[in-house]
Design an enzyme around this catalytic site. Structure first.
Site, mmCIF file in Angstrom:
data_model
loop_
_atom_site.group_PDB
_atom_site.id
_atom_site.type_symbol
_atom_site.label_atom_id
_atom_site.label_comp_id
_atom_site.label_asym_id
_atom_site.label_seq_id
_atom_site.Cartn_x
_atom_site.Cartn_y
_atom_site.Cartn_z
ATOM 1 N N VAL A 13 0.851 -1.200 0.000
ATOM 2 C CA VAL A 13 0.000 0.000 0.000
ATOM 3 C C VAL A 13 0.882 1.243 0.000
ATOM 4 O O VAL A 13 1.591 1.497 0.983
ATOM 5 C CB VAL A 13 -0.921 0.021 1.245
ATOM 6 C CG1 VAL A 13 -1.818 1.261 1.217
ATOM 7 C CG2 VAL A 13 -1.759 -1.249 1.335
ATOM 8 N N GLY A 17 1.263 5.583 5.139
ATOM 9 C CA GLY A 17 1.556 6.249 6.405
ATOM 10 C C GLY A 17 0.456 7.183 6.870
ATOM 11 O O GLY A 17 0.534 7.735 7.977
ATOM 12 N N GLY A 19 -3.961 8.702 6.276
ATOM 13 C CA GLY A 19 -5.264 8.801 5.605
ATOM 14 C C GLY A 19 -5.814 7.507 5.033
ATOM 15 O O GLY A 19 -5.910 6.484 5.722
ATOM 16 N N ILE A 20 -6.190 7.568 3.771
ATOM 17 C CA ILE A 20 -6.838 6.426 3.107
ATOM 18 C C ILE A 20 -5.880 5.225 3.041
ATOM 19 O O ILE A 20 -6.288 4.075 3.252
ATOM 20 C CB ILE A 20 -7.310 6.839 1.692
ATOM 21 C CG1 ILE A 20 -8.429 7.887 1.795
ATOM 22 C CG2 ILE A 20 -7.778 5.626 0.892
ATOM 23 C CD1 ILE A 20 -8.803 8.567 0.474
ATOM 24 N N ASP A 64 9.848 6.873 -2.455
ATOM 25 C CA ASP A 64 9.312 8.019 -3.193
ATOM 26 C C ASP A 64 8.760 7.456 -4.499
ATOM 27 O O ASP A 64 9.526 7.057 -5.384
ATOM 28 C CB ASP A 64 10.433 9.040 -3.464
ATOM 29 C CG ASP A 64 9.946 10.219 -4.301
ATOM 30 O OD1 ASP A 64 8.783 10.194 -4.775
ATOM 31 O OD2 ASP A 64 10.737 11.161 -4.491
ATOM 32 N N TYR A 160 -3.763 18.576 -10.120
ATOM 33 C CA TYR A 160 -4.305 17.441 -9.358
ATOM 34 C C TYR A 160 -5.417 16.749 -10.140
ATOM 35 O O TYR A 160 -5.396 15.524 -10.329
ATOM 36 C CB TYR A 160 -4.827 17.931 -8.001
ATOM 37 C CG TYR A 160 -5.449 16.840 -7.160
ATOM 38 C CD1 TYR A 160 -4.652 15.945 -6.458
ATOM 39 C CD2 TYR A 160 -6.835 16.703 -7.066
ATOM 40 C CE1 TYR A 160 -5.217 14.932 -5.679
ATOM 41 C CE2 TYR A 160 -7.400 15.699 -6.287
ATOM 42 C CZ TYR A 160 -6.590 14.814 -5.596
ATOM 43 O OH TYR A 160 -7.161 13.818 -4.835
ATOM 44 N N ALA A 162 -6.110 16.891 -13.277
ATOM 45 C CA ALA A 162 -5.597 16.287 -14.514
ATOM 46 C C ALA A 162 -4.871 14.978 -14.202
ATOM 47 O O ALA A 162 -5.030 13.970 -14.905
ATOM 48 C CB ALA A 162 -4.659 17.266 -15.223
ATOM 49 N N LYS A 164 -5.439 12.973 -11.766
ATOM 50 C CA LYS A 164 -6.411 11.951 -11.360
ATOM 51 C C LYS A 164 -7.229 11.448 -12.556
ATOM 52 O O LYS A 164 -7.664 10.292 -12.584
ATOM 53 C CB LYS A 164 -7.317 12.487 -10.247
ATOM 54 C CG LYS A 164 -6.570 12.740 -8.932
ATOM 55 C CD LYS A 164 -5.973 11.449 -8.379
ATOM 56 C CE LYS A 164 -5.259 11.644 -7.068
ATOM 57 N NZ LYS A 164 -4.728 10.395 -6.507
ATOM 58 N N ILE A 193 -12.910 13.249 1.879
ATOM 59 C CA ILE A 193 -12.616 12.279 2.943
ATOM 60 C C ILE A 193 -11.757 12.974 4.006
ATOM 61 O O ILE A 193 -10.801 13.689 3.659
ATOM 62 C CB ILE A 193 -11.841 11.057 2.363
ATOM 63 C CG1 ILE A 193 -12.538 10.492 1.099
ATOM 64 C CG2 ILE A 193 -11.658 9.980 3.425
ATOM 65 C CD1 ILE A 193 -13.942 9.951 1.284
HETATM 66 P P1 NAP Z 1 -2.849 11.877 2.944
HETATM 67 O O1 NAP Z 1 -3.358 11.561 4.290
HETATM 68 O O2 NAP Z 1 -2.057 13.124 2.731
HETATM 69 O O3 NAP Z 1 -1.991 10.600 2.433
HETATM 70 C C1 NAP Z 1 -1.170 10.643 1.299
HETATM 71 C C2 NAP Z 1 0.141 9.977 1.651
HETATM 72 O O4 NAP Z 1 0.967 9.926 0.477
HETATM 73 C C3 NAP Z 1 0.926 10.786 2.708
HETATM 74 O O5 NAP Z 1 1.425 9.950 3.716
HETATM 75 C C4 NAP Z 1 2.053 11.377 1.870
HETATM 76 O O6 NAP Z 1 3.229 11.657 2.615
HETATM 77 C C5 NAP Z 1 2.289 10.275 0.875
HETATM 78 N N1 NAP Z 1 3.110 10.719 -0.241
HETATM 79 C C6 NAP Z 1 3.167 11.969 -0.793
HETATM 80 N N2 NAP Z 1 4.084 12.001 -1.758
HETATM 81 C C7 NAP Z 1 4.620 10.757 -1.835
HETATM 82 C C8 NAP Z 1 5.622 10.177 -2.638
HETATM 83 N N3 NAP Z 1 6.284 10.883 -3.586
HETATM 84 N N4 NAP Z 1 5.935 8.870 -2.447
HETATM 85 C C9 NAP Z 1 5.308 8.133 -1.491
HETATM 86 N N5 NAP Z 1 4.359 8.642 -0.684
HETATM 87 C C10 NAP Z 1 4.006 9.938 -0.859
HETATM 88 O O7 NAP Z 1 -4.032 11.964 1.922
HETATM 89 P P2 NAP Z 1 -5.244 10.960 1.605
HETATM 90 O O8 NAP Z 1 -6.454 11.774 1.624
HETATM 91 O O9 NAP Z 1 -5.156 9.728 2.391
HETATM 92 O O10 NAP Z 1 -4.900 10.639 0.091
HETATM 93 C C11 NAP Z 1 -4.735 9.306 -0.380
HETATM 94 C C12 NAP Z 1 -5.149 9.276 -1.836
HETATM 95 O O11 NAP Z 1 -6.543 9.559 -1.906
HETATM 96 C C13 NAP Z 1 -4.450 10.335 -2.676
HETATM 97 O O12 NAP Z 1 -4.085 9.773 -3.912
HETATM 98 C C14 NAP Z 1 -5.518 11.391 -2.860
HETATM 99 O O13 NAP Z 1 -5.348 12.119 -4.034
HETATM 100 C C15 NAP Z 1 -6.761 10.536 -2.894
HETATM 101 N N6 NAP Z 1 -7.995 11.268 -2.576
HETATM 102 C C16 NAP Z 1 -8.181 11.867 -1.358
HETATM 103 C C17 NAP Z 1 -9.364 12.545 -1.112
HETATM 104 C C18 NAP Z 1 -9.654 13.238 0.193
HETATM 105 O O14 NAP Z 1 -10.653 13.977 0.293
HETATM 106 N N7 NAP Z 1 -8.867 13.049 1.228
HETATM 107 C C19 NAP Z 1 -10.359 12.607 -2.095
HETATM 108 C C20 NAP Z 1 -10.141 11.978 -3.312
HETATM 109 C C21 NAP Z 1 -8.955 11.300 -3.545
HETATM 110 P P3 NAP Z 1 3.403 13.185 3.165
HETATM 111 O O15 NAP Z 1 2.265 13.425 4.098
HETATM 112 O O16 NAP Z 1 4.734 13.130 3.846
HETATM 113 O O17 NAP Z 1 3.353 14.059 1.953
#
Ligand code: NAP
Length: 252
Positions: A13, A17, A19-20, A64, A160, A162, A164, A193
């Protein structure tokens, strides 16, 4: 309680670390999978592992996803650890910086595309090669995390949205390429979320969005993780290249 019986399977996964991604790790561990928690921040991956039942069978990896060398090193390190490739992959790592369109620099654009879209490509390619190189019967499943904003768009999030949209297209092309090799590829489109990603949005904006979500609230990361676990599992065995919306009805 186990719904999907992933006993003994290895699941990787990204974004694990937070969120989702973290919620996915929890749900997959509940289902009996051995989870490789991968994230750019090694400390948060270790925190996630410590939250999982049977934490000694899981593994934290710093990666990364936008860097090919880093991705290849991560795959080598967990292959060494488990002696076999993962058969499940969730691409959840992502970033969503906001900036007015006319102020968005080429560097900012490339950073978002590199993490969200190229990262999904690099992880999927390494995962696929390692799984196919193992020989024998292949049964793999990949879930990519796109966003409902790929359909609607949103001002100040052009890179973002684009990226997605690209994740949806990549999902469908990979799904077609890989299904006859034994790997299913699908994606989820979450709405709003409650994770650190939406923290920069101010309260007024968040309240405005709640009003247009039919269910009247933001989603919990576990509500997305459950849909991801279903798509990863054999319960969705005839689903290929599909995109499940997890949005409380937003943009349906
Ligand atoms: P999140 O809590 O910020 O989790 C994203 C994780 O990805 C963070 O731990 C982040 O680390 C890590 N990350 C960032 N750049 C990275 C890289 N280059 N290599 C490896 N890991 C990296 O956000 P989330 O909401 O869970 O997002 C998870 C996915 O759901 C994302 O793809 C997001 O676009 C998608 N999404 C989220 C929402 C929402 O409302 N939350 C809605 C639609 C889609 P850092 O924190 O250190 O940057």
């Amino acid at each position: 309680m186990s719904f999907y019986n992933m006993l003994g399977k290895i699941a990787l996964v990204t974004g694990g670390g937070s969120g989702i991604g973290r919620a996915c790790c929890e749900v997959l561990a509940r289902e009996g999978a051995r989870v490789v928690v991968a994230d750019i921040n090694l400390q948060t991956t270790q925190e996630t592992v410590s939250l999982l039942p049977g934490s000694q069978q899981h593994m934290a990896v710093g990666v990364d996803v936008s860097d090919k060398g880093s991705v290849e090193a991560a795959f080598k390190s967990f292959h060494k650890n488990y002696g076999e490739p993962p058969s499940l992959l969730v691409n959840s790592a992502g970033i969503a910086p906001m900036s007015p369109f006319t102020d968005t620099s080429e560097e900012e654009w490339m950073k978002v595309i590199d993490v969200n879209l190229k990262g999904t490509f690099l992880m999927t390619q390494s995962f696929t090669k390692m799984l196919l190189d193992g020989g024998g019967e292949v049964q793999g499943s990949i879930v990519n995390v796109s966003s409902i904003l790929a359909k609607s768009g949103l001002p100040s999030l052009e890179p973002y949205t684009a990226s997605k949209g690209g994740v949806i297209s990549l999902t469908k092309s990979c799904a077609a390429s890989l299904i006859r090799k034994g790997i299913r590829v699908n994606c989820v489109l979450p709405g709003m979320i409650t994770t650190p990603m939406i923290q920069p949005l101010n309260e007024v904006y968040q309240k405005k969005v709640m009003k247009i979500i039919p269910q009247g609230r933001a989603g919990h990361p576990h509500e997305v993780a459950e849909a991801i676990a279903f798509l990863l599992s054999d319960r969705s065995s005839y689903m290929v290249g599909s995109c499940i919306e997890v949005t409380g009805g937003y943009m349906m």
